[in-house]
Design a protein around this motif. Structure first.
Motif, PDB file in Angstrom:
ATOM      1  N   ARG A   1       0.818  -1.214   0.000  1.00 17.49           N
ATOM      2  CA  ARG A   1       0.000   0.000   0.000  1.00 17.49           C
ATOM      3  C   ARG A   1       0.853   1.265   0.000  1.00 17.49           C
ATOM      4  N   SER A   2       1.965   1.253   0.730  1.00 12.74           N
ATOM      5  CA  SER A   2       2.675   2.505   0.989  1.00 12.74           C
ATOM      6  C   SER A   2       4.119   2.568   0.499  1.00 12.74           C
ATOM      7  N   TYR A   3       4.745   1.424   0.273  1.00 11.16           N
ATOM      8  CA  TYR A   3       6.184   1.462   0.015  1.00 11.16           C
ATOM      9  C   TYR A   3       6.592   0.667  -1.223  1.00 11.16           C
ATOM     10  N   GLN A   4       5.799   0.760  -2.263  1.00 13.06           N
ATOM     11  CA  GLN A   4       6.127   0.042  -3.491  1.00 13.06           C
ATOM     12  C   GLN A   4       7.492   0.396  -4.064  1.00 13.06           C
ATOM     13  N   PRO A   5       7.912   1.677  -4.016  1.00 17.28           N
ATOM     14  CA  PRO A   5       9.240   1.996  -4.565  1.00 17.28           C
ATOM     15  C   PRO A   5      10.384   1.216  -3.915  1.00 17.28           C
ATOM     16  N   VAL A   6      10.183   0.747  -2.680  1.00 20.00           N
ATOM     17  CA  VAL A   6      11.247   0.006  -1.999  1.00 20.00           C
ATOM     18  C   VAL A   6      11.509  -1.322  -2.686  1.00 20.00           C
ATOM     19  N   TYR A   7      10.432  -1.994  -3.165  1.00 22.80           N
ATOM     20  CA  TYR A   7      10.615  -3.342  -3.702  1.00 22.80           C
ATOM     21  C   TYR A   7      10.378  -3.466  -5.207  1.00 22.80           C
ATOM     22  N   THR A   8       9.737  -2.485  -5.834  1.00 20.74           N
ATOM     23  CA  THR A   8       9.535  -2.583  -7.281  1.00 20.74           C
ATOM     24  C   THR A   8      10.814  -2.265  -8.054  1.00 20.74           C
ATOM     25  N   ASN A   9      11.737  -1.571  -7.410  1.00 16.44           N
ATOM     26  CA  ASN A   9      13.046  -1.299  -8.004  1.00 16.44           C
ATOM     27  C   ASN A   9      14.113  -1.724  -6.998  1.00 16.44           C
ATOM     28  N   PRO A  10      14.268  -3.051  -6.805  1.00 21.07           N
ATOM     29  CA  PRO A  10      15.183  -3.519  -5.763  1.00 21.07           C
ATOM     30  C   PRO A  10      16.630  -3.115  -6.003  1.00 21.07           C
TER      31      PRO A  10
ATOM     32  N   LEU B   1      20.477  -2.756   5.492  1.00 22.86           N
ATOM     33  CA  LEU B   1      19.091  -2.907   5.944  1.00 22.86           C
ATOM     34  C   LEU B   1      19.099  -4.122   6.857  1.00 22.86           C
ATOM     35  N   TRP B   2      19.032  -3.873   8.147  1.00 22.67           N
ATOM     36  CA  TRP B   2      19.220  -4.901   9.182  1.00 22.67           C
ATOM     37  C   TRP B   2      17.886  -5.208   9.841  1.00 22.67           C
ATOM     38  N   ILE B   3      17.633  -6.508  10.056  1.00 21.31           N
ATOM     39  CA  ILE B   3      16.421  -6.947  10.751  1.00 21.31           C
ATOM     40  C   ILE B   3      16.820  -8.038  11.737  1.00 21.31           C
ATOM     41  N   SER B   4      16.429  -7.891  13.009  1.00 22.67           N
ATOM     42  CA  SER B   4      16.750  -8.899  14.011  1.00 22.67           C
ATOM     43  C   SER B   4      15.558  -9.128  14.926  1.00 22.67           C
ATOM     44  N   VAL B   5      15.462 -10.354  15.444  1.00 22.03           N
ATOM     45  CA  VAL B   5      14.334 -10.724  16.303  1.00 22.03           C
ATOM     46  C   VAL B   5      14.695 -11.992  17.061  1.00 22.03           C
ATOM     47  N   GLY B   6      14.059 -12.201  18.215  1.00 21.56           N
ATOM     48  CA  GLY B   6      14.258 -13.411  18.999  1.00 21.56           C
ATOM     49  C   GLY B   6      13.190 -14.444  18.689  1.00 21.56           C
ATOM     50  N   THR B   7      13.537 -15.712  18.807  1.00 27.11           N
ATOM     51  CA  THR B   7      12.603 -16.783  18.469  1.00 27.11           C
ATOM     52  C   THR B   7      11.415 -16.851  19.430  1.00 27.11           C
ATOM     53  N   GLU B   8      11.560 -16.299  20.630  1.00 25.40           N
ATOM     54  CA  GLU B   8      10.451 -16.280  21.581  1.00 25.40           C
ATOM     55  C   GLU B   8       9.728 -14.938  21.597  1.00 25.40           C
ATOM     56  N   ASP B   9      10.104 -14.039  20.712  1.00 27.91           N
ATOM     57  CA  ASP B   9       9.476 -12.723  20.609  1.00 27.91           C
ATOM     58  C   ASP B   9       8.060 -12.884  20.058  1.00 27.91           C
ATOM     59  N   PHE B  10       7.089 -12.163  20.627  1.00 24.87           N
ATOM     60  CA  PHE B  10       5.722 -12.266  20.122  1.00 24.87           C
ATOM     61  C   PHE B  10       5.597 -11.687  18.716  1.00 24.87           C
TER      62      PHE B  10
ATOM     63  N   ASP C   1      10.826 -12.626   4.580  1.00 26.15           N
ATOM     64  CA  ASP C   1      10.500 -13.448   3.414  1.00 26.15           C
ATOM     65  C   ASP C   1       9.987 -12.589   2.258  1.00 26.15           C
ATOM     66  N   PHE C   2       9.196 -11.560   2.584  1.00 24.40           N
ATOM     67  CA  PHE C   2       8.697 -10.644   1.553  1.00 24.40           C
ATOM     68  C   PHE C   2       9.860  -9.933   0.874  1.00 24.40           C
ATOM     69  N   LEU C   3      10.793  -9.400   1.653  1.00 28.99           N
ATOM     70  CA  LEU C   3      11.933  -8.707   1.078  1.00 28.99           C
ATOM     71  C   LEU C   3      12.784  -9.644   0.225  1.00 28.99           C
ATOM     72  N   LYS C   4      12.973 -10.853   0.709  1.00 30.94           N
ATOM     73  CA  LYS C   4      13.767 -11.835  -0.041  1.00 30.94           C
ATOM     74  C   LYS C   4      13.119 -12.158  -1.380  1.00 30.94           C
TER      75      LYS C   4
ATOM     76  N   SER D   1      20.269 -10.180   8.525  1.00 30.58           N
ATOM     77  CA  SER D   1      19.406 -10.566   9.637  1.00 30.58           C
ATOM     78  C   SER D   1      20.196 -11.238  10.750  1.00 30.58           C
ATOM     79  N   LEU D   2      19.650 -11.158  11.935  1.00 26.16           N
ATOM     80  CA  LEU D   2      20.173 -11.872  13.095  1.00 26.16           C
ATOM     81  C   LEU D   2      18.991 -12.413  13.879  1.00 26.16           C
ATOM     82  N   ILE D   3      18.907 -13.729  13.970  1.00 23.91           N
ATOM     83  CA  ILE D   3      17.857 -14.390  14.747  1.00 23.91           C
ATOM     84  C   ILE D   3      18.511 -14.948  16.005  1.00 23.91           C
ATOM     85  N   THR D   4      18.008 -14.527  17.155  1.00 24.95           N
ATOM     86  CA  THR D   4      18.558 -14.992  18.426  1.00 24.95           C
ATOM     87  C   THR D   4      17.491 -15.778  19.186  1.00 24.95           C
ATOM     88  N   ASP D   5      17.886 -16.343  20.292  1.00 27.98           N
ATOM     89  CA  ASP D   5      16.888 -16.901  21.200  1.00 27.98           C
ATOM     90  C   ASP D   5      16.338 -15.745  22.037  1.00 27.98           C
TER      91      ASP D   5
END
Length: 386
Positions: free
Chosen positions: A312-321, A331-340, A350-353, A361-365
């Motif tokens: 809806r709002s950020y097509q320029p980010v992904y239509t011209n990768p 562009l960094w994204i990190s999250v824990g596996t127990e994070d809600f 997955d969308f960005l990929k 990315s960094l996935i932690t516990d």
């Protein structure tokens, strides 16, 4: 005319001197020592309440409330652990009412309940610990904000900033989460010590870190004698999106010009980073995607944008990768596996990929905690401006 510095804290020894003086003054009545970190990483908590019928400990390292026991002097206590070294919030439940630890001067800055903090040191110094290295400074500042209000921001300058008066620095704009204040990254995230230690080890570039307050609507209401609005009911609802837009406007149109007018910064996008935790992570993504000409480094901690919002709002980010990948050095994204927010964050990645937008990315516990957030800051600080 805005007064520039509210407070200038240069040496941690100065801070420790203040804290030590405060701790050395016992409260009226019995002296209660709490928390007490013991050998073996166990921790003893105490609370003076001879009238209470029940006192429990709530601590982020426990799965639930822990019953405390009263002695003949009316002091309730419990020893728990061993606890993995880190900084944790905790509080007491006294006959069902949640209270801070009155024997502890360290607390969690928050718009609501301010929990107390306990720091369990490691056998070797952790990245956020006070170490024998050169230290930067923390400044509390006023700046002219939206709707005629006065904003507050906490700013870290690296070691040597006051001596190397001709040197300019890159800037990292670092935003905390829902109900946090501009102090949270400093007092809980230990941003200054993390950067001091990484810079001393040659692992991070010297940089200025600007920590703004993320709840613009609350500030406007407070300074215009209004009622502070509650939190949005949805992270992606219209109210949340309006507030994110207002924050982005404040950051780009008010905070950045103030910083660039009052600090020796390199005023270009390649020397500007933006990052944040939780709500601050959402504000980071929205502000960066709407201002791709302003930021080259983007750090999202425990947050995401939905596919619907991206479309809806950020097509320029992904239509011209190819253009996005050229503009964003990180562009960094990190999250824990127990994070809600783990599942929607993975879906965002997955969308960005799928759209061929590069990210790291960094996935932690662990969960949606400031223990994880300090890890993410330490990891990204070593990548910025390299």
């Amino acid at each position: 005319m805005y007064h520039k510095k509210i407070m200038h804290l240069l040496l941690p020894g100065f801070l420790l001197g203040i804290s030590g003086h405060a701790i050395s003054q016992p409260p009226r009545g019995l002296l209660v020592v709490s928390p007490q970190v013991n050998a073996g990483k166990t921790v003893t908590f105490r609370y003076l309440a001879p009238w209470a019928k029940e006192v429990k400990l709530n601590a982020q390292f426990e799965k639930g409330p822990v019953q405390m026991v009263k002695d003949t002097a009316g002091i309730w206590s419990v020893t728990t652990g061993p606890v993995t070294p880190d900084i944790y919030p905790y509080s007491f439940q006294v006959d069902g009412i949640t209270v801070m630890d009155p024997a502890n001067v360290a607390f969690f800055p928050n718009e609501r309940f301010k929990a107390s903090l306990v720091d369990i040191p490691g056998d070797t110094p952790l990245v956020h610990s006070l170490q024998d290295v050169p230290h930067g400074a923390i400044n509390y500042e006023y700046y002219p904000s939206l709707a005629g209000t006065t904003g507050t921001v906490v700013i870290y300058t690296p070691p040597g900033y006051d001596k190397e008066v001709a040197k300019q620095y890159p800037v990292f704009y670092l935003i905390s989460g829902t109900t946090d204040t501009e102090e949270t990254w400093f007092k809980v995230g230990k941003t200054n010590f993390i950067l001091d230690n990484l810079i001393a080890a040659g692992k991070a570039k010297p940089m200025i870190i600007v920590m703004p307050y993320g709840n613009i609507e609350a500030r406007i209401a407070e300074q215009h004698n209004g009622i502070k609005p509650g939190d949005p009911t949805s992270r992606e609802g219209a109210d949340a999106l309006i507030r994110a837009k207002n924050f982005g406007n404040d950051l780009v149109k008010k905070v950045i010009p103030y910083v660039e007018a009052n600090y020796r910064v390199i005023p270009d996008r390649n020397s500007r980073a933006v990052g944040g935790f939780s709500r601050g992570g959402g504000q980071t993504l929205r502000t960066a995607f709407e201002n791709m000409d302003k930021f080259a480094w983007v750090c999202c901690y425990s947050a995401y944008l939905s596919t619907q919002e991206m479309e809806r709002s950020y097509q320029p980010v992904y239509t011209n990768p190819d253009n996005t990948n050229k503009l964003f050095k990180l562009l960094w994204i990190s999250v824990g596996t127990e994070d809600f927010l783990y599942k929607p964050t993975i879906e965002f990645m997955d969308f960005l990929k799928a759209k061929k937008v590069n990210y790291t990315s960094l996935i932690t516990d662990g969960g949606h905690t400031w223990m994880n957030t300090k890890k993410y800051l330490a990891a990204t600080a070593q990548l910025l401006f390299q």
